[in-house]
Design an enzyme around this catalytic site. Sequence first.
Site, short mmCIF file in Angstrom:
data_model
loop_
_atom_site.label_atom_id
_atom_site.label_comp_id
_atom_site.label_asym_id
_atom_site.label_seq_id
_atom_site.Cartn_x
_atom_site.Cartn_y
_atom_site.Cartn_z
N HIS A 111 0.82 -1.22 0.00
CA HIS A 111 0.00 0.00 0.00
C HIS A 111 0.85 1.27 0.00
CE1 HIS A 111 0.46 -0.16 4.51
NE2 HIS A 111 0.50 1.15 4.34
N ASP A 141 0.15 -7.65 1.54
CA ASP A 141 0.51 -6.23 1.59
C ASP A 141 2.02 -6.04 1.57
OD1 ASP A 141 0.09 -3.49 1.64
OD2 ASP A 141 0.05 -3.39 3.84
N ASN A 213 5.25 4.96 9.09
CA ASN A 213 5.99 3.80 9.59
C ASN A 213 5.76 2.57 8.71
OD1 ASN A 213 5.73 5.01 12.79
ND2 ASN A 213 7.60 3.98 12.16
N SER A 214 4.71 2.59 7.90
CA SER A 214 4.35 1.42 7.10
C SER A 214 5.52 0.95 6.25
CB SER A 214 3.17 1.76 6.18
OG SER A 214 2.00 1.98 6.91
N LEU A 269 -6.57 -25.19 -0.07
CA LEU A 269 -7.20 -26.42 0.41
C LEU A 269 -8.59 -26.59 -0.16
CD1 LEU A 269 -6.94 -28.88 2.23
CD2 LEU A 269 -7.72 -27.48 4.15
N GLY A 270 -9.28 -25.47 -0.42
CA GLY A 270 -10.62 -25.54 -1.01
C GLY A 270 -11.73 -25.76 -0.01
N VAL A 271 -11.67 -25.05 1.13
CA VAL A 271 -12.73 -25.15 2.13
C VAL A 271 -13.05 -23.76 2.67
CG1 VAL A 271 -12.15 -27.49 2.87
CG2 VAL A 271 -11.08 -25.54 4.02
N LEU A 272 -14.27 -23.62 3.18
CA LEU A 272 -14.63 -22.47 3.99
C LEU A 272 -14.74 -22.96 5.42
CD1 LEU A 272 -17.37 -20.68 1.86
CD2 LEU A 272 -14.98 -20.06 2.10
N ILE A 273 -14.22 -22.19 6.37
CA ILE A 273 -14.17 -22.63 7.76
C ILE A 273 -14.76 -21.57 8.68
CG2 ILE A 273 -12.18 -24.15 7.46
CD1 ILE A 273 -10.41 -21.87 8.48
#
Length: 469
Positions: A111, A141, A213-214, A269-273
């Site tokens: 950013h 980022d 500081n970023s 992995l192909g999952v929603l958790i």
Amino acid sequence: MEIFMIRRYKVITQWLSLLIMGLFSSLSMAYSLPDFTELVEESAPAVVNISTVREPDNSRHPMAGIDQENLPEIFRHFFGNPGGSPRGEPQQSLGSGFIISDDGYILTNNHVVEGADKIIVRLSDRREMEAQVIGLDKRTDLALLKVSANKLPVVELGDSSELKAGEWVLAIGSPFGFDHSVTAGIVSAVNRSLPNENYVPFIQTDVAINPGNSGGPLFNLDGKVVGINSQIYTRSGGFMGLSFAIPIDVAMNVADQLKDNGRVARGWLGVLIQEVNRDLAESFGLSKPMGALVVQVAENGPADKAGLQEGDIVLAFNGTDIRRSGELPPLVGQVHPGERADIKVLRAGKKVTLSVEIEELPEKQRIASAEKGAAVTPTDRLGLRVDNLTSEQRQRWDVDHGVLIREIKPGSAAAAGLKKGDLITMINGQQINDVSSYRDVVESLESGSSVPVRVVRRGNATFVPLKVE
């Protein structure tokens, strides 16, 4: 008189002893605090100030491309004069970074430099150089820059996996443009998950971090970089005691890929958790909340091919215990596509270990949909009236099984937070395909038991614990 003098002498002696003890205690505390002067002297030369310039995009002006010679003045009043002078002012921003190789490679935040037309790096010896972008990674980022120079001072890299809460850390950067400002504090927490940042286990600190500081380094007491200062939590726009840094282990993995390939390939992995709370833990038979609950499995994805199922709770990934759901995505993301990983899951009260071949994270993941007929049930023991899904509903919510809640009355379902319009796709580990299978499962539930129910609400899947009355 002699007795009085003896007593007075004892009081004075005791008072002096206490005073001396207090002085020694204060000196001991003072000497126990770290001295950062040597660390700063050795490390500061490798920290750089980064300034960017973004030219205005006048092509987006509402009057761009139009012949303005004969336009009435009223148009110029409202729309300005994009085709002539003066033009819009360039946008400038400031940030920090640090040199990781003596031939000019620099790490900073994405950013800080994203969209910049010109990037100027200023070294501690006041030299200024124009930098080239080698690669950007929005997910973490991070940005890798390069300047044309040799024999530059470099930072020493540490091991962020060894960090513990309570350790002293120090930041060097350019807050509000004040070059090489030094702030210090302690590590507040490690492996911190933030919203929309699934692939970074952030280091949380109380080091004062402000705009500018970023991209700057976070050092440990050995003078080694353990993180990259990236975000702050604030309600005022300034520092409020909550700062977050990207672990250097994650950053260097990204930097190496950007340097070699110009892009980053992450494991998928192909999952929603979702998180396992106390009520869900009880419904799944766990002694305490732990693991990552699988609420959705991508069709033909790595997890699907390995046999992972909705309702499984991931307890460990490649030998690392999963205490909270947010710990799983960074572990998966660090596995190179094509490599295999072992996953320990809790399924129907039993622990099962699966081997999965990790694939590369795609831009979008989809779950296939299918078509089935319609049917209606009367209100049942849960207080629900449900229907089969139409083909249009399956397509809209991207599901291939389940029932739709048409009506809800006071009862177990209402107490669990279910709502009219929710889709029920699984109850107590059993898939709900249609009204018939829903009815069979509901009738088999034991009164007084607590069971997990998988619900899809506005396209988002989640599990809720339901106590059967």
